[in-house]
Design an enzyme around this catalytic site. Structure first.
Site, PDB file in Angstrom:
ATOM      1  N   LYS A  14     -12.612 124.775 -51.987  1.00  0.00           N
ATOM      2  CA  LYS A  14     -12.381 123.804 -50.908  1.00  0.00           C
ATOM      3  C   LYS A  14     -13.325 122.606 -51.028  1.00  0.00           C
ATOM      4  O   LYS A  14     -12.900 121.468 -50.938  1.00  0.00           O
ATOM      5  CB  LYS A  14     -12.627 124.443 -49.531  1.00  0.00           C
ATOM      6  N   ARG A  90     -12.337 129.042 -38.648  1.00  0.00           N
ATOM      7  CA  ARG A  90     -12.394 130.286 -39.422  1.00  0.00           C
ATOM      8  C   ARG A  90     -11.922 131.470 -38.598  1.00  0.00           C
ATOM      9  O   ARG A  90     -11.851 132.572 -39.106  1.00  0.00           O
ATOM     10  CB  ARG A  90     -13.825 130.550 -39.862  1.00  0.00           C
ATOM     11  N   ARG A 129     -21.391 130.010 -59.535  1.00  0.00           N
ATOM     12  CA  ARG A 129     -21.494 128.685 -58.905  1.00  0.00           C
ATOM     13  C   ARG A 129     -22.943 128.226 -58.806  1.00  0.00           C
ATOM     14  O   ARG A 129     -23.830 128.980 -58.459  1.00  0.00           O
ATOM     15  CB  ARG A 129     -20.882 128.735 -57.503  1.00  0.00           C
ATOM     16  N   ARG A 164     -26.629 129.296 -54.141  1.00  0.00           N
ATOM     17  CA  ARG A 164     -26.641 129.560 -52.703  1.00  0.00           C
ATOM     18  C   ARG A 164     -27.016 131.018 -52.465  1.00  0.00           C
ATOM     19  O   ARG A 164     -26.549 131.899 -53.171  1.00  0.00           O
ATOM     20  CB  ARG A 164     -25.264 129.259 -52.104  1.00  0.00           C
ATOM     21  N   ARG A 175     -18.074 138.342 -47.514  1.00  0.00           N
ATOM     22  CA  ARG A 175     -17.441 137.100 -47.040  1.00  0.00           C
ATOM     23  C   ARG A 175     -15.927 137.158 -47.246  1.00  0.00           C
ATOM     24  O   ARG A 175     -15.160 136.658 -46.431  1.00  0.00           O
ATOM     25  CB  ARG A 175     -18.045 135.880 -47.753  1.00  0.00           C
TER      26      ARG A 175
HETATM   27  P1  AMP Z   1     -19.275 127.767 -46.246  1.00  0.00           P
HETATM   28  O1  AMP Z   1     -20.230 126.784 -46.831  1.00  0.00           O
HETATM   29  O2  AMP Z   1     -18.091 127.095 -45.585  1.00  0.00           O
HETATM   30  O3  AMP Z   1     -18.862 128.844 -47.195  1.00  0.00           O
HETATM   31  O4  AMP Z   1     -20.043 128.490 -45.038  1.00  0.00           O
HETATM   32  C1  AMP Z   1     -21.186 129.290 -45.283  1.00  0.00           C
HETATM   33  C2  AMP Z   1     -21.429 130.228 -44.114  1.00  0.00           C
HETATM   34  O5  AMP Z   1     -21.626 129.479 -42.907  1.00  0.00           O
HETATM   35  C3  AMP Z   1     -20.280 131.177 -43.785  1.00  0.00           C
HETATM   36  O6  AMP Z   1     -20.290 132.345 -44.584  1.00  0.00           O
HETATM   37  C4  AMP Z   1     -20.557 131.473 -42.315  1.00  0.00           C
HETATM   38  O7  AMP Z   1     -21.620 132.397 -42.173  1.00  0.00           O
HETATM   39  C5  AMP Z   1     -21.051 130.141 -41.794  1.00  0.00           C
HETATM   40  N1  AMP Z   1     -19.939 129.305 -41.274  1.00  0.00           N
HETATM   41  C6  AMP Z   1     -19.486 128.118 -41.776  1.00  0.00           C
HETATM   42  N2  AMP Z   1     -18.446 127.654 -41.054  1.00  0.00           N
HETATM   43  C7  AMP Z   1     -18.234 128.572 -40.071  1.00  0.00           C
HETATM   44  C8  AMP Z   1     -17.292 128.687 -39.021  1.00  0.00           C
HETATM   45  N3  AMP Z   1     -16.339 127.760 -38.828  1.00  0.00           N
HETATM   46  N4  AMP Z   1     -17.378 129.775 -38.209  1.00  0.00           N
HETATM   47  C9  AMP Z   1     -18.328 130.715 -38.377  1.00  0.00           C
HETATM   48  N5  AMP Z   1     -19.231 130.684 -39.356  1.00  0.00           N
HETATM   49  C10 AMP Z   1     -19.196 129.619 -40.206  1.00  0.00           C
END
Ligand code: AMP
Length: 216
Positions: A14, A90, A129, A164, A175
């Site tokens: 994404k 999400r 990554r 990360r 996840r």
């Molecule tokens: P991402 O960078 O989008 O993969 O987000 C990393 C982490 O941030 C996720 O695994 C969640 O723990 C948290 N996170 C990001 N966006 C959301 C969301 N919309 N709702 C809940 N947790 C989120």
């Protein structure tokens, strides 16, 4: 002005797609994950609350991310140019809260792109990554498909690359589990609204770009 959502499992690519969409459509790219990580780095109240969830690969509670997102959407760039949401919504409650907010403003989402990548492929991608630590750059590399020219250094800006904390095998599995349980129902939700387009993520970044362009 365009209002888009990009859906997809963690590590489906994404973020990489958002980089070109943001440039081509001149639209603010809003990644709730990036905002949360920034808050963690700055040790804000929100960051302190969010950290333990993120480190385990769990979702941060809805009310925290919904508030964070609404505040971001109130900024002028979103009012003038729309938004590209990456990593939000999400959960169904987040999607409903977003709809309620947009309805109040009399605006709606133009399109939801669902980027589909099989789980096995996601595992391989996440573990390989590397991300640029420079917040202005955030370039993403893959050690096999798209390695940096110099090990550990960003080709674009020369900053250090990092892994990360949530890109390890156990957390990625968690996840993915969370994604299937809580986020996947959104595919049905937006399909019923008639605004969802599914794109199958390809091995080569450019091939996925072409497919996304075709649905936009
Ligand atoms: P991402 O960078 O989008 O993969 O987000 C990393 C982490 O941030 C996720 O695994 C969640 O723990 C948290 N996170 C990001 N966006 C959301 C969301 N919309 N709702 C809940 N947790 C989120």
């Amino acid at each position: 002005m365009i209002r888009l959502i990009i859906l997809g499992a963690p590590g489906s690519g994404k973020g990489s797609q958002c980089k070109w969409i943001k440039e081509d459509y001149n639209v603010p790219h809003i990644s709730t994950g990036d905002i949360l990580r920034k808050n963690i780095a700055e040790e804000t109240k929100l960051g302190i609350k969010a950290k333990s969830f993120i480190d385990k690969g769990e979702l941060v509670p809805d009310e925290l991310v919904i508030d964070l997102l609404k505040n971001r959407l109130e900024e002028n760039d979103c009012k003038e140019r729309g938004f590209l949401l990456d990593g939000f919504p999400r959960t169904l409650s987040q999607a409903e809260a977003l709809d309620e907010y947009l309805n109040e403003k009399g605006i709606s989402i133009d399109k939801v792109i669902n980027l589909h990548v099989p789980d096995e492929e996601i595992m391989v991608r996440a573990i390989n990554r590397r991300t640029c630590e420079n917040p202005e750059c955030k370039e993403i590399y893959h050690l096999v498909y798209n390695p940096p020219k110099v090990d550990g250094v960003c080709d674009k800006c020369g900053s250090k690359l990092f892994t990360r904390k949530d890109d390890n095998e156990e957390t990625v599995r968690n996840r993915l589990h969370v994604y299937h349980e809580q986020t996947e129902p959104l595919i049905k939700y937006y399909t019923e609204k008639g605004i969802l387009a599914t794109v199958i993520g390809q091995e080569k970044f450019e091939d996925t770009v072409a497919l996304v362009k075709a649905v936009l």
